[in-house]
Each structure stands twice: as C-alpha cells, then as structure tokens.
Motif scaffolding. Structure first.
Motif, PDB file in Angstrom:
ATOM      1  N   GLN A  51       0.104  34.568 115.306  1.00  0.00           N
ATOM      2  CA  GLN A  51       1.135  33.606 114.429  1.00  0.00           C
ATOM      3  C   GLN A  51       0.302  33.143 113.546  1.00  0.00           C
ATOM      4  N   LEU A  52      -0.776  32.272 113.774  1.00  0.00           N
ATOM      5  CA  LEU A  52      -1.422  31.540 112.868  1.00  0.00           C
ATOM      6  C   LEU A  52      -2.073  32.474 111.980  1.00  0.00           C
ATOM      7  N   LEU A  53      -2.323  33.584 112.215  1.00  0.00           N
ATOM      8  CA  LEU A  53      -2.977  34.438 110.831  1.00  0.00           C
ATOM      9  C   LEU A  53      -1.833  34.871 110.203  1.00  0.00           C
ATOM     10  N   ASP A  54      -0.583  34.915 110.536  1.00  0.00           N
ATOM     11  CA  ASP A  54       0.620  35.015 109.716  1.00  0.00           C
ATOM     12  C   ASP A  54       1.141  33.761 108.945  1.00  0.00           C
ATOM     13  N   ARG A  55       0.777  32.766 109.582  1.00  0.00           N
ATOM     14  CA  ARG A  55       1.240  31.476 108.892  1.00  0.00           C
ATOM     15  C   ARG A  55       0.336  30.182 109.404  1.00  0.00           C
ATOM     16  N   ASP A  56      -0.875  30.081 108.759  1.00  0.00           N
ATOM     17  CA  ASP A  56      -1.775  28.815 109.130  1.00  0.00           C
ATOM     18  C   ASP A  56      -1.020  27.433 109.055  1.00  0.00           C
ATOM     19  N   GLY A  57      -1.307  26.544 109.821  1.00  0.00           N
ATOM     20  CA  GLY A  57      -0.864  25.073 109.752  1.00  0.00           C
ATOM     21  C   GLY A  57       0.585  24.827 110.450  1.00  0.00           C
ATOM     22  N   ARG A  80      -8.653  25.222 124.571  1.00  0.00           N
ATOM     23  CA  ARG A  80      -9.957  26.286 124.648  1.00  0.00           C
ATOM     24  C   ARG A  80     -10.335  26.942 123.389  1.00  0.00           C
ATOM     25  N   MET A  81      -9.250  27.414 122.652  1.00  0.00           N
ATOM     26  CA  MET A  81      -9.518  27.952 121.367  1.00  0.00           C
ATOM     27  C   MET A  81     -10.047  26.927 120.405  1.00  0.00           C
ATOM     28  N   GLN A  82      -9.934  25.716 120.490  1.00  0.00           N
ATOM     29  CA  GLN A  82     -10.408  24.733 119.590  1.00  0.00           C
ATOM     30  C   GLN A  82     -12.035  24.710 119.951  1.00  0.00           C
ATOM     31  N   GLU A  83     -12.179  24.514 121.431  1.00  0.00           N
ATOM     32  CA  GLU A  83     -13.440  24.393 121.964  1.00  0.00           C
ATOM     33  C   GLU A  83     -14.315  25.772 121.711  1.00  0.00           C
ATOM     34  N   ALA A  84     -13.861  26.867 121.583  1.00  0.00           N
ATOM     35  CA  ALA A  84     -14.584  27.902 120.747  1.00  0.00           C
ATOM     36  C   ALA A  84     -14.645  27.943 119.453  1.00  0.00           C
ATOM     37  N   GLY A  85     -14.178  27.259 118.612  1.00  0.00           N
ATOM     38  CA  GLY A  85     -14.229  27.034 117.288  1.00  0.00           C
ATOM     39  C   GLY A  85     -13.274  27.876 116.393  1.00  0.00           C
ATOM     40  N   LEU A  87     -10.039  27.030 116.029  1.00  0.00           N
ATOM     41  CA  LEU A  87      -8.991  26.388 115.269  1.00  0.00           C
ATOM     42  C   LEU A  87      -9.326  24.934 115.451  1.00  0.00           C
ATOM     43  N   VAL A  88      -8.627  24.036 114.755  1.00  0.00           N
ATOM     44  CA  VAL A  88      -8.552  22.732 114.658  1.00  0.00           C
ATOM     45  C   VAL A  88      -7.103  22.142 114.996  1.00  0.00           C
ATOM     46  N   ARG A  89      -6.994  21.117 115.534  1.00  0.00           N
ATOM     47  CA  ARG A  89      -5.689  20.443 115.768  1.00  0.00           C
ATOM     48  C   ARG A  89      -5.881  19.101 115.143  1.00  0.00           C
ATOM     49  N   GLU A  90      -4.849  18.860 114.134  1.00  0.00           N
ATOM     50  CA  GLU A  90      -4.877  17.316 113.814  1.00  0.00           C
ATOM     51  C   GLU A  90      -3.269  16.858 113.583  1.00  0.00           C
ATOM     52  N   VAL A  98       2.694  14.459 115.786  1.00  0.00           N
ATOM     53  CA  VAL A  98       2.978  16.085 115.625  1.00  0.00           C
ATOM     54  C   VAL A  98       1.797  16.387 115.398  1.00  0.00           C
ATOM     55  N   MET A  99       1.120  17.259 116.336  1.00  0.00           N
ATOM     56  CA  MET A  99      -0.141  18.249 116.145  1.00  0.00           C
ATOM     57  C   MET A  99      -0.171  19.211 115.265  1.00  0.00           C
ATOM     58  N   VAL A 100      -0.864  19.413 114.158  1.00  0.00           N
ATOM     59  CA  VAL A 100      -0.732  20.709 113.532  1.00  0.00           C
ATOM     60  C   VAL A 100      -2.063  21.507 113.722  1.00  0.00           C
ATOM     61  N   VAL A 101      -1.818  22.874 113.693  1.00  0.00           N
ATOM     62  CA  VAL A 101      -2.928  23.783 113.934  1.00  0.00           C
ATOM     63  C   VAL A 101      -3.268  24.658 112.867  1.00  0.00           C
TER      64      VAL A 101
END
Length: 159
Positions: A51-57, A80-85, A87-90, A98-101
């Motif tokens: 999903q993120l590869l199709d539409r990041d953010g 888990r994915m953030q800990e693995a490097g 993605l980032v959430r901000e 609202v958290m954006v990935v």
C-alpha cells in the motif's frame, strides 16, 4: 492423478465450501509466511508495504482501511516495521494527532523482492490450474468475499 479427497469432519459436512476455504486460506497463509520470513517480514507487513509503495505518506487510518486489519494489528506491525528501518511515522502537519507513514530507502527497496515473492506465490498457488480455471477461481473467490462481507446473516423466509 486426481487430488485426494480431504477428510471433512462430520460437523462440517454441511459447510463443504467453507471448510475448503478454511483449508485453502491456512495453506496459503503458511506458504506466504515462510516466504516472508526469508525476507525478515511478518505476515501482513507485506500488505502494508504494498500500500505504501503504491502511495507513500498515508495516515495510519488510511492504511487501516486499505488493508482491512484491526487497529492494534496495524499499529503493532507498523511499530515492528519502523524498528526494522522500513518506515517512519510522524505527526501530520495539519493535525499533530494524525500519524503519517513514510517509507525509508530500505522500505522502498522492498518493491522488487515483494513483487518477486508475490509472483512466486502465485505460480505455486496456480500451478495445477489452467488459465481458465485460475480466472474462474478469482471470480468465484471475489464473489464469495462479496457475499460474506456484503450481506447480513440470512433471514428465515416468511411463509
């Protein structure tokens, strides 16, 4: 050589389609999980990555809606994915609640391995089917999914 007829428990004999779906989903999920482990991913994380590869953010809420998983599952996967490097959430600029990935370079680099994994899973899954059978299966599977998700429990007919 025809496939062996599976043993269906007597209590499931009135639900042969449902039992077949259960067996199929279990086998498919196990195969996919094994392939994902080789990529250091947990089941479901590939869906979020796609999903993120199709539409990041995307916001976490948008991701929840797109993959159809519950909030706690998505939140745990994203952590888990953030800990693995991957993605980032901000917080979003317009609303700090609202958290954006966003994918990292490492997350974006998963596009080709995921596409190859998905293709290999498809080839394994459909290897005993003709092109016509595969096409028919896809239509049937979506029809069943629509029936399950789009309707209330059957009501007794009034006489």
């Amino acid at each position: 050589m025809p496939a062996p007829t599976p043993h269906i428990p007597t209590t499931a004999s009135g639900g042969q389609v449902s039992y077949a779906i259960f067996q199929l989903a279990r086998a498919h999920r196990a195969r996919a999980a094994a392939m994902l482990r080789e990529m250091d991913l947990h089941p479901g994380q590939e869906l979020l990555l796609m999903q993120l590869l199709d539409r990041d953010g995307q916001s976490q809420s948008e991701l929840l809606e797109s993959v159809g998983l519950d909030h706690s599952t998505v939140s745990k996967s994203l952590r888990r994915m953030q800990e693995a490097g991957l993605l980032v959430r901000e917080p979003a600029e317009h609303d700090r609640r609202v958290m954006v990935v966003h994918l990292t370079d490492k997350g974006r680099a998963m596009r080709e391995p995921l596409a190859a994994m998905w293709q290999a899973l498809e080839e394994t899954s459909a290897r005993n089917l003709s092109a016509q059978q595969a096409e028919s299966f896809v239509r049937t599977a979506y029809a069943i999914a629509d029936a399950i998700s789009g309707s209330a429990l059957p009501q007794e007919e009034s006489t």
